[in-house]
Design an enzyme around this catalytic site. Structure first.
Site, PDB file in Angstrom:
ATOM      1  N   ASP A  11       0.860  -1.185   0.000  1.00 36.96           N
ATOM      2  CA  ASP A  11       0.000   0.000   0.000  1.00 36.96           C
ATOM      3  C   ASP A  11       0.893   1.231   0.000  1.00 36.96           C
ATOM      4  O   ASP A  11       1.762   1.376   0.860  1.00 36.96           O
ATOM      5  CB  ASP A  11      -0.880   0.023   1.260  1.00 36.96           C
ATOM      6  CG  ASP A  11      -2.000  -1.001   1.183  1.00 36.96           C
ATOM      7  OD1 ASP A  11      -2.219  -1.544   0.082  1.00 36.96           O
ATOM      8  OD2 ASP A  11      -2.641  -1.261   2.214  1.00 36.96           O
ATOM      9  N   ASP A 130     -13.975  -6.839  -2.639  1.00 35.64           N
ATOM     10  CA  ASP A 130     -14.019  -6.990  -1.183  1.00 35.64           C
ATOM     11  C   ASP A 130     -15.370  -7.608  -0.828  1.00 35.64           C
ATOM     12  O   ASP A 130     -16.415  -7.029  -1.113  1.00 35.64           O
ATOM     13  CB  ASP A 130     -13.880  -5.622  -0.503  1.00 35.64           C
ATOM     14  CG  ASP A 130     -12.511  -5.004  -0.763  1.00 35.64           C
ATOM     15  OD1 ASP A 130     -11.515  -5.758  -0.776  1.00 35.64           O
ATOM     16  OD2 ASP A 130     -12.441  -3.775  -0.968  1.00 35.64           O
TER      17      ASP A 130
END
Lengths: 252, 208
Positions: A11, A130
């Site tokens: 990230d 997700d």
């Protein structure tokens, strides 16, 4: 024989890797370029760069870093985060990305998967999703897992594959961060309906979790994780050895 | 200098960077003079065969490349660029290739078991079928990165390496000074760089 892929995910915010990392011999632990090189040298099969920058300045910094990484690291590179248009695909592909991962952008505009696949080929378009159980049903969540879209996950994934998504990253919100292993039930449900590669994400806490994943679900092609690799809890080279000892094809 | 043919297909960033990494000078070009001047030629390519072959022909470089190959200059096709070296492709129809290596390009689905996924994507091991100057710095069993749905066939004499994916798929081909890799050396880590290095070291007239 094709090997099962191990994919660390980085990230990146404002040009730095967000989650703290700690490696011996790696001086700048939050430099995405240095970390990417470290992973590549230690047996990672692919890398995912996830841009969690909000500002346009940060976005420019991200693409600069991507270019620098792609000019030094020669394994496949997938980029996600902030991909909302075909122009976003173009922006990261020009910097050396091989695949582009779409999530919320595809939920807002399902046509994006189709358009990008037509332009760049199915192999370039990765659908990241997700998923969380709500009243026993797999639901697609948006905004980093905060918002229930109401979409039923399996049919959503199938629809995106029909539109040209060439690979699916299934991130289980239910197991993410728990470190108790991958969400085998959810992954099995996805593998049963798609014929494109499936990448498992969310839940890896130890090397054995990858062994269980690949042994239980031979149709899963890859395992993705972030913190257990960043914190050095699992070394990719050790994981590859364990895979090979367990009869799972691994590139070493 | 190695000339990387630029005909508007795919992204050449990684290919350019990987040659830079091994200290080989390259020129991404669509100019006749550059190709004639180069020590070797790379024909890259991703996407659909028909579209890519059309774009390559539109550059007017096909005869230039063929003339250089006839002189003995090393040429390497990568991925779709490798498939274009053959006589014909049966990717959604029937399309003419460059005819530099005898053989055809057909769907891998024709030969692999039905429970195998298409495309063949990921790291797979090379199984050498014969000696090749391309393998100077790598060994049998080394892993390289593939992404493809079609494969070269009817080219037994030219196959220098294969990979096992429910069937033996052509991974490397070679006919005199013409080489091809179905996989992406520019995405295959150190092994890939070593293949590019071996190619860059080849000299016109020294290969047979």
């Amino acid at each position: 024989m094709i090997t099962k892929r191990i994919i660390p995910c980085l990230d990146v915010r404002n040009g730095r890797v967000v989650k703290g990392v700690n490696f011996e011999g790696l001086q700048d632990v939050s430099s995405p370029v240095a970390l990417a090189q470290y992973y590549s040298d230690n047996g990672a099969d692919e890398l995912v760069f996830y841009d969690i920058t909000a500002s346009s300045d940060g976005r420019k910094l991200f693409t600069d870093i991507l270019c620098e990484t792609a000019s030094k690291v020669f394994i496949p590179l997938t980029v996600g985060g902030g991909i909302n248009t075909v122009a976003d695909f173009d922006r990261v592909l020009k910097c050396g990305a091989d695949k582009v991962s779409v999530n919320s952008g595809a939920i807002r505009n399902p046509q994006l998967v189709y358009d990008a696949a037509k332009l760049y080929g199915d192999q370039c378009v990765v659908l990241s999703v997700d998923v969380k159980r709500v009243d026993g049903v797999f639901r697609v969540f948006a905004k980093g897992g905060r918002e229930n879209t109401g979409l039923e996950a399996i049919s959503w994934i199938k629809r995106c594959v029909d539109n040209g998504a060439g690979e699916i990253v299934v991130n289980s919100i239910d197991t993410d961060g728990v470190k108790g292993g991958f969400d085998l039930e959810m992954l099995d449900a996805v593998c049963n309906v798609v014929s494109v590669p499936v990448i498992a994400s969310g839940g890896a806490g130890k090397a054995d979790d990858f062994i269980t994943l690949f042994k239980t679900l031979p149709k899963v092609d890859a395992g993705l994780a972030a913190s257990i690799f960043h914190f050095g809890e699992v070394k990719i080279s050790d994981l590859k050895n364990l895979m090979a000892e367990s009869g799972i094809p691994a590139r070493r | 200098m190695i000339a990387i043919i630029d005909y508007g297909v795919g992204n050449l960033f990684s290919l350019k960077s990987s040659f830079a990494c091994i200290g080989v000078q390259v020129k991404v070009t669509n100019k006749k003079e550059d190709i004639e001047e180069a020590d070797g030629i790379i024909l890259p390519g991703v996407g659909a065969f028909e579209d890519a072959a059309k774009k390559l022909r539109e550059t007017g470089l096909v005869d230039v490349i063929k003339a250089q190959v006839a002189k003995g200059k090393p040429l390497m096709g990568i991925c779709l660029g490798m498939q274009m070296l053959f006589d014909k492709s049966f990717e959604y129809g029937e399309h003419e290739g460059l005819g530099l290596i005898k053989g055809n390009v057909k769907p891998i689905a024709d030969v692999i078991p039905s429970d195998y996924k298409v495309p063949h994507i990921g790291w797979n091991a090379l199984q050498f079928k014969k000696d090749s100057p391309l393998f100077k710095y790598i060994k049998n069993g080394d892993y390289v990165y593939f992404v493809h749905s079609f494969y070269a066939t009817d080219c037994e004499d030219a196959v220098s390496a294969t990979s096992e994916y429910g069937a033996e798929l052509t991974a490397c081909v070679e006919d005199k000074n013409v080489f091809g890799c179905q996989f992406h050396p520019e995405k295959s880590g150190t092994i890939g760089l070593n293949i590019l290095k071996a190619f860059a070291e080849m000299k016109e007239g020294e290969i047979c």
